[in-house]
Design a protein around this motif. Structure first.
Motif, PDB file in Angstrom:
ATOM      1  N   VAL A  64      74.550  37.472  -4.430  1.00  0.00           N
ATOM      2  CA  VAL A  64      74.726  37.845  -3.021  1.00  0.00           C
ATOM      3  C   VAL A  64      73.364  38.116  -2.396  1.00  0.00           C
ATOM      4  O   VAL A  64      72.639  39.017  -2.830  1.00  0.00           O
ATOM      5  N   SER A  65      73.018  37.329  -1.386  1.00  0.00           N
ATOM      6  CA  SER A  65      71.814  37.597  -0.606  1.00  0.00           C
ATOM      7  C   SER A  65      72.228  38.380   0.633  1.00  0.00           C
ATOM      8  O   SER A  65      73.295  38.153   1.202  1.00  0.00           O
ATOM      9  N   GLY A  66      71.392  39.341   1.043  1.00  0.00           N
ATOM     10  CA  GLY A  66      71.775  40.210   2.143  1.00  0.00           C
ATOM     11  C   GLY A  66      70.689  40.399   3.172  1.00  0.00           C
ATOM     12  O   GLY A  66      69.496  40.380   2.860  1.00  0.00           O
ATOM     13  N   LEU A  67      71.117  40.586   4.426  1.00  0.00           N
ATOM     14  CA  LEU A  67      70.217  40.878   5.538  1.00  0.00           C
ATOM     15  C   LEU A  67      70.746  42.097   6.272  1.00  0.00           C
ATOM     16  O   LEU A  67      71.919  42.132   6.663  1.00  0.00           O
ATOM     17  N   ALA A  68      69.906  43.104   6.468  1.00  0.00           N
ATOM     18  CA  ALA A  68      70.274  44.296   7.228  1.00  0.00           C
ATOM     19  C   ALA A  68      69.435  44.351   8.494  1.00  0.00           C
ATOM     20  O   ALA A  68      68.206  44.193   8.451  1.00  0.00           O
ATOM     21  N   LEU A  69      70.099  44.568   9.631  1.00  0.00           N
ATOM     22  CA  LEU A  69      69.438  44.697  10.928  1.00  0.00           C
ATOM     23  C   LEU A  69      69.577  46.135  11.388  1.00  0.00           C
ATOM     24  O   LEU A  69      70.683  46.659  11.487  1.00  0.00           O
ATOM     25  N   SER A  70      68.468  46.777  11.696  1.00  0.00           N
ATOM     26  CA  SER A  70      68.484  48.204  12.021  1.00  0.00           C
ATOM     27  C   SER A  70      68.752  48.444  13.500  1.00  0.00           C
ATOM     28  O   SER A  70      68.770  47.523  14.325  1.00  0.00           O
ATOM     29  N   GLY A  71      68.906  49.738  13.818  1.00  0.00           N
ATOM     30  CA  GLY A  71      68.967  50.144  15.211  1.00  0.00           C
ATOM     31  C   GLY A  71      67.582  50.148  15.826  1.00  0.00           C
ATOM     32  O   GLY A  71      66.582  49.878  15.167  1.00  0.00           O
ATOM     33  N   GLY A  72      67.528  50.466  17.138  1.00  0.00           N
ATOM     34  CA  GLY A  72      66.228  50.498  17.803  1.00  0.00           C
ATOM     35  C   GLY A  72      66.292  50.214  19.288  1.00  0.00           C
ATOM     36  O   GLY A  72      65.254  50.081  19.932  1.00  0.00           O
ATOM     37  N   PRO A  93      66.981  32.148   5.001  1.00  0.00           N
ATOM     38  CA  PRO A  93      68.135  31.955   4.105  1.00  0.00           C
ATOM     39  C   PRO A  93      69.463  31.972   4.860  1.00  0.00           C
ATOM     40  O   PRO A  93      69.561  32.463   5.990  1.00  0.00           O
ATOM     41  N   ARG A  94      70.471  31.456   4.213  1.00  0.00           N
ATOM     42  CA  ARG A  94      71.847  31.582   4.701  1.00  0.00           C
ATOM     43  C   ARG A  94      72.456  32.762   3.948  1.00  0.00           C
ATOM     44  O   ARG A  94      72.908  32.634   2.822  1.00  0.00           O
ATOM     45  N   PHE A  95      72.438  33.917   4.563  1.00  0.00           N
ATOM     46  CA  PHE A  95      72.783  35.151   3.876  1.00  0.00           C
ATOM     47  C   PHE A  95      74.283  35.248   3.589  1.00  0.00           C
ATOM     48  O   PHE A  95      75.119  34.860   4.412  1.00  0.00           O
ATOM     49  N   ALA A 113      76.111  33.866  12.341  1.00  0.00           N
ATOM     50  CA  ALA A 113      76.574  32.512  12.658  1.00  0.00           C
ATOM     51  C   ALA A 113      75.531  31.461  12.330  1.00  0.00           C
ATOM     52  O   ALA A 113      75.860  30.290  12.125  1.00  0.00           O
ATOM     53  N   GLY A 114      74.244  31.854  12.268  1.00  0.00           N
ATOM     54  CA  GLY A 114      73.216  30.943  11.791  1.00  0.00           C
ATOM     55  C   GLY A 114      72.234  30.489  12.844  1.00  0.00           C
ATOM     56  O   GLY A 114      72.353  30.802  14.037  1.00  0.00           O
ATOM     57  N   PRO A 115      71.210  29.730  12.425  1.00  0.00           N
ATOM     58  CA  PRO A 115      70.140  29.296  13.333  1.00  0.00           C
ATOM     59  C   PRO A 115      70.624  28.495  14.535  1.00  0.00           C
ATOM     60  O   PRO A 115      69.917  28.451  15.555  1.00  0.00           O
TER      61      PRO A 115
END
Length: 388
Positions: A64-72, A93-95, A113-115
């Motif tokens: 499992v590859s993962g991407l986390a997007l933070s607040g801000g 990557p395709r997470f 949804a992707g690039p």
């Protein structure tokens, strides 16, 4: 913040009194629980995780590859720029899982949804209409927040379209997951929502309208900074009596990849971590600049210091989890010293931050800041935790 606190009694949200027992016994609570689990409750998470693991095994997926997007807030333009520039660099990557908190939750569906959706992501964070988010300060006289909810709702309506929901649903059925966090003020806990499951039900005739509305409602709640934007009452009850008050997930954590109860968790294949990435829409370092003696300056600096400390703490947690499971981990953050105001929603500011993120990703520098992460790795014990 002082203005918000001082005038908070001027505006309220009308609610009917409901006990915890009534909520637990309500059939409508179960409708929502189909799509979510409390971050601090291991049992519901393992049920959700078990279903996902079985699906991935059936699809023959491994790792499992993962991407986390933070607040801000407005600084989310930086993360949007990183994603677009990453696509242009050619190695995004395709997470398998994408998570989002606050402004990261708003960007997460487009990132998931992707690039092919980069154009819409770029437009969303460079839109001149963003200025409306922090207009209408008289809202504090009639509601429990400095700014009204209308502009945020309209922004979500504009970009969460039927074609985006359909694209999210397709990727969900391929074994990927899109999840975001809100904070339930009634239970004082973070709640993790499976937006992919909601999007999948939005494609079914019998649940279409309810699921489309819930998808948008969760996103608005996930980005509703307490005191800045009003809380969101979420309910599956047609009468609206059994409702929950939700706000920004950043109240409990600036970003997330692993629920808090599973600090020493070591998942087996096909669920083993296989590359974790974090995009922090803020800054993490301790840097000097003199604080003026005004009350607002002191409050602003205090909140910024708290945010940076929380980001470093969560980085330490993710680094420990990754090290324990033999997974690479990388993060991108706004460089220290850059002017970054999370409430400056004018297009000149967001375009500047978007360009910064994009340029760093195109040049391959976005994730080339190992200093803090190396320090975290050195401090993190390599203790083996229990396998699940």
């Amino acid at each position: 913040m002082l203005l918000v606190l001082g005038t908070a009694a001027c505006g309220t949200i009308a609610r009917q009194t409901v006990t915890a027992g009534e909520i637990a016994a309500s059939p409508y609570t179960g409708v929502l629980d189909h799509y979510r689990f409390p971050s601090g409750d291991e049992g519901p998470f393992l049920v959700w995780f078990g279903r996902w693991a079985a699906e991935r095994r059936a699809l023959g997926l491994d790792g499992v590859s993962g991407l986390a997007l933070s607040g801000g807030g407005a600084n989310g333009a930086f993360g949007a720029g990183v994603l677009v520039g990453w696509s242009e660099h050619g190695d995004r990557p395709r997470f398998d899982i994408v998570t989002g908190v606050s402004t990261g939750a708003l960007a997460a569906p487009l990132a998931f949804a992707g690039p092919a959706w980069d154009g819409r992501l770029a437009e969303a964070y460079q839109n001149d209409g963003l200025r409306a988010l922090t207009s209408g300060r008289l809202a504090v006289l009639t509601g429990p927040s400095l700014y009204p909810a209308g502009p945020l709702k309209r922004l979500v309506d504009q970009y969460v379209t039927d074609d985006l929901l359909a694209a999210v649903a397709v990727e969900h059925r391929r074994g990927r997951r899109l999840i975001v966090a809100t904070t339930n003020l009634d239970t004082r806990s973070a709640v993790i929502w499976d937006l992919g499951a909601i999007a999948a039900d939005a494609g079914e005739p019998q649940t279409r309208d309810r699921s489309r509305a819930l998808f948008k409602q969760v996103l608005v709640a996930a980005a509703s900074i307490p005191g800045i934007f009003p809380p969101v009452l979420i309910s599956a009850d047609p009468q609206g009596r059994v409702s929950e008050m939700h706000v920004d997930g950043g109240v409990t954590a600036p970003f997330f990849l692993v629920p808090e109860t599973l600090s020493f968790w070591r998942p087996d294949a096909p669920m083993r971590p296989a590359g974790l990435y974090l995009i922090i829409n803020g800054q993490t370092g301790a840097e000097y600049s003199m604080t003026s003696g005004t009350s607002m300056a002191i409050i602003e600096r205090t909140l910024d210091t708290l945010g940076r400390a929380e980001a470093r703490k969560q980085l330490r947690f993710v680094a420990a989890f990754a090290a324990r499971n033999g997974s690479p981990v990388s993060y991108a953050a706004i460089p220290d010293g850059v002017d970054a105001d999370p409430l400056m929603f004018n297009s000149a500011n967001t375009r500047r931050l978007f360009a910064l993120g994009r340029d760093r990703a195109v040049s391959g520098q976005a994730f080339a800041e190992p200093g803090v992460l190396e320090w975290l790795r050195e401090e993190t014990p390599q203790a083996a935790g229990p396998r699940r």
